[in-house]
Design a protein around this motif. Sequence first.
Motif, PDB file in Angstrom:
ATOM      1  N   HIS A  79       0.852  -1.197   0.000  1.00 14.26           N
ATOM      2  CA  HIS A  79       0.000   0.000   0.000  1.00 14.26           C
ATOM      3  C   HIS A  79       0.883   1.241   0.000  1.00 14.26           C
ATOM      4  N   PRO A  80       1.542   1.529  -1.111  1.00 11.24           N
ATOM      5  CA  PRO A  80       2.449   2.687  -1.156  1.00 11.24           C
ATOM      6  C   PRO A  80       1.732   4.008  -0.923  1.00 11.24           C
ATOM      7  N   GLU A  81       0.411   4.020  -1.074  1.00  9.58           N
ATOM      8  CA  GLU A  81      -0.357   5.243  -0.841  1.00  9.58           C
ATOM      9  C   GLU A  81      -0.528   5.564   0.640  1.00  9.58           C
ATOM     10  N   LEU A  82      -0.101   4.683   1.528  1.00 10.58           N
ATOM     11  CA  LEU A  82      -0.234   4.894   2.971  1.00 10.58           C
ATOM     12  C   LEU A  82       0.415   6.215   3.377  1.00 10.58           C
ATOM     13  N   ASP A  83      -0.363   7.100   3.995  1.00  8.12           N
ATOM     14  CA  ASP A  83       0.173   8.399   4.395  1.00  8.12           C
ATOM     15  C   ASP A  83      -0.417   8.908   5.707  1.00  8.12           C
ATOM     16  N   CYS A  84      -0.986   7.986   6.492  1.00  9.04           N
ATOM     17  CA  CYS A  84      -1.536   8.358   7.793  1.00  9.04           C
ATOM     18  C   CYS A  84      -1.398   7.171   8.747  1.00  9.04           C
ATOM     19  N   LEU A  85      -0.917   7.454   9.943  1.00  9.11           N
ATOM     20  CA  LEU A  85      -0.817   6.435  10.992  1.00  9.11           C
ATOM     21  C   LEU A  85      -1.659   6.878  12.176  1.00  9.11           C
ATOM     22  N   VAL A  86      -2.526   5.983  12.651  1.00  6.13           N
ATOM     23  CA  VAL A  86      -3.310   6.245  13.858  1.00  6.13           C
ATOM     24  C   VAL A  86      -2.842   5.282  14.943  1.00  6.13           C
ATOM     25  N   ASN A  87      -2.106   5.811  15.916  1.00  3.88           N
ATOM     26  CA  ASN A  87      -1.648   5.004  17.051  1.00  3.88           C
ATOM     27  C   ASN A  87      -2.774   4.948  18.087  1.00  3.88           C
ATOM     28  N   ASN A  88      -3.649   3.973  17.896  1.00  2.00           N
ATOM     29  CA  ASN A  88      -4.822   3.839  18.749  1.00  2.00           C
ATOM     30  C   ASN A  88      -4.726   2.669  19.720  1.00  2.00           C
ATOM     31  N   ALA A  89      -3.973   1.635  19.386  1.00  2.00           N
ATOM     32  CA  ALA A  89      -3.904   0.440  20.235  1.00  2.00           C
ATOM     33  C   ALA A  89      -3.438   0.810  21.641  1.00  2.00           C
ATOM     34  N   GLY A  90      -4.100   0.246  22.630  1.00  2.07           N
ATOM     35  CA  GLY A  90      -3.710   0.511  24.011  1.00  2.07           C
ATOM     36  C   GLY A  90      -4.304  -0.524  24.948  1.00  2.07           C
ATOM     37  N   VAL A  91      -3.630  -0.752  26.063  1.00  3.93           N
ATOM     38  CA  VAL A  91      -4.144  -1.655  27.087  1.00  3.93           C
ATOM     39  C   VAL A  91      -4.137  -0.930  28.422  1.00  3.93           C
ATOM     40  N   GLN A  92      -5.116  -1.276  29.235  1.00  3.70           N
ATOM     41  CA  GLN A  92      -5.251  -0.675  30.568  1.00  3.70           C
ATOM     42  C   GLN A  92      -5.421  -1.785  31.596  1.00  3.70           C
ATOM     43  N   LYS A  93      -4.516  -1.833  32.574  1.00  2.44           N
ATOM     44  CA  LYS A  93      -4.534  -2.872  33.598  1.00  2.44           C
ATOM     45  C   LYS A  93      -4.726  -2.248  34.986  1.00  2.44           C
ATOM     46  N   PRO A  94      -5.679  -2.737  35.761  1.00  8.75           N
ATOM     47  CA  PRO A  94      -5.758  -2.299  37.158  1.00  8.75           C
ATOM     48  C   PRO A  94      -4.525  -2.812  37.912  1.00  8.75           C
ATOM     49  N   LEU A  95      -3.747  -1.912  38.483  1.00  5.34           N
ATOM     50  CA  LEU A  95      -2.505  -2.291  39.158  1.00  5.34           C
ATOM     51  C   LEU A  95      -2.422  -1.584  40.513  1.00  5.34           C
ATOM     52  N   GLU A  96      -2.437  -2.379  41.588  1.00  7.32           N
ATOM     53  CA  GLU A  96      -2.362  -1.816  42.936  1.00  7.32           C
ATOM     54  C   GLU A  96      -1.191  -2.473  43.669  1.00  7.32           C
ATOM     55  N   VAL A  97      -0.265  -1.660  44.102  1.00 13.86           N
ATOM     56  CA  VAL A  97       0.960  -2.182  44.705  1.00 13.86           C
ATOM     57  C   VAL A  97       0.693  -2.941  45.998  1.00 13.86           C
ATOM     58  N   SER A  98      -0.402  -2.635  46.665  1.00 10.88           N
ATOM     59  CA  SER A  98      -0.717  -3.303  47.928  1.00 10.88           C
ATOM     60  C   SER A  98      -1.429  -4.639  47.728  1.00 10.88           C
ATOM     61  N   LYS A  99      -1.843  -4.931  46.508  1.00  9.40           N
ATOM     62  CA  LYS A  99      -2.622  -6.147  46.260  1.00  9.40           C
ATOM     63  C   LYS A  99      -1.914  -7.161  45.369  1.00  9.40           C
TER      64      LYS A  99
END
Length: 268
Positions: A79-99
């Motif tokens: 796809h040489p016409e590619l001219d836009c990148l959307v960095n959308n991927a993401g992960v969210q983890k509940p993280l509690e140091v006491s648990k």
Amino acid sequence: MPSDNLNFQCALITGGGGGLGKALASYFISKGKKVILAGRTKSNLESAAKEIGATDYYVLDTGKTSAFPVFVSLVTQKHPELDCLVNNAGVQKPLEVSKLDPSEFLYKADEEINVNIRGPMHLTLQLLAHFRLKPAAMIINVSSVLGFVPFSIINPVYNGTKAWLHFWSMNLRTQLRDEPQAKIRVVEIAPPMVGTDLHRDREDPDDNKKEKNPISLTVEEFMQEVAEKMERGDGMITAGPMGREIVGAWYESDKLGKRYKKIEEGGM
């Protein structure tokens, strides 16, 4: 719609198999753009691509940056016409140091850092050479209001990764603006709470849905405001009362947003 505000032909969207990635893809397609989806789960990508009419899709774990050189070579050749990148991927983890045991905490934290920081940085840098050959190109980073105020206490690493993505977007925009040979726009989208599956690892994975949290936006509400601001040419985009309040306050502060703008323009 001014032609230069969505001045790209083909967008690669990470995390494109669902949620905000799929919503952005559908919007771009409605504006006559080609869209390539990337994500971890083939079945989601396959069904999303078929539903919205995406040009192509690739199975890609953005937390595994060692796969990027081969992927970037493949996608730009096909796809040489590619001219836009959307960095959308993401992960969210509940993280509690006491648990959590430190080893479990660090394992989950590393996943967030790999996907939310290393992924966007590596993919952006590996596509820059290709984008510099284009008459115009665009990089869109999806951060979060939690990168401005970390009020989700159970997500300390996620909050930090989104703060990084916010500041990375600001500095990248400034650096690329000063490249005389390139016309690469950097747009940041900072969602507030939106009813996606981002909270899937929480005790209540639906606590970001409007029926349980009235301050949350539906994906449709979010996209309506985002589309308007993208077409207007905004470089910093958020939505809803929460987003406008938090992001607006940051940029209107003399010691934060206004100070950066002054430094960006050569002052102190």
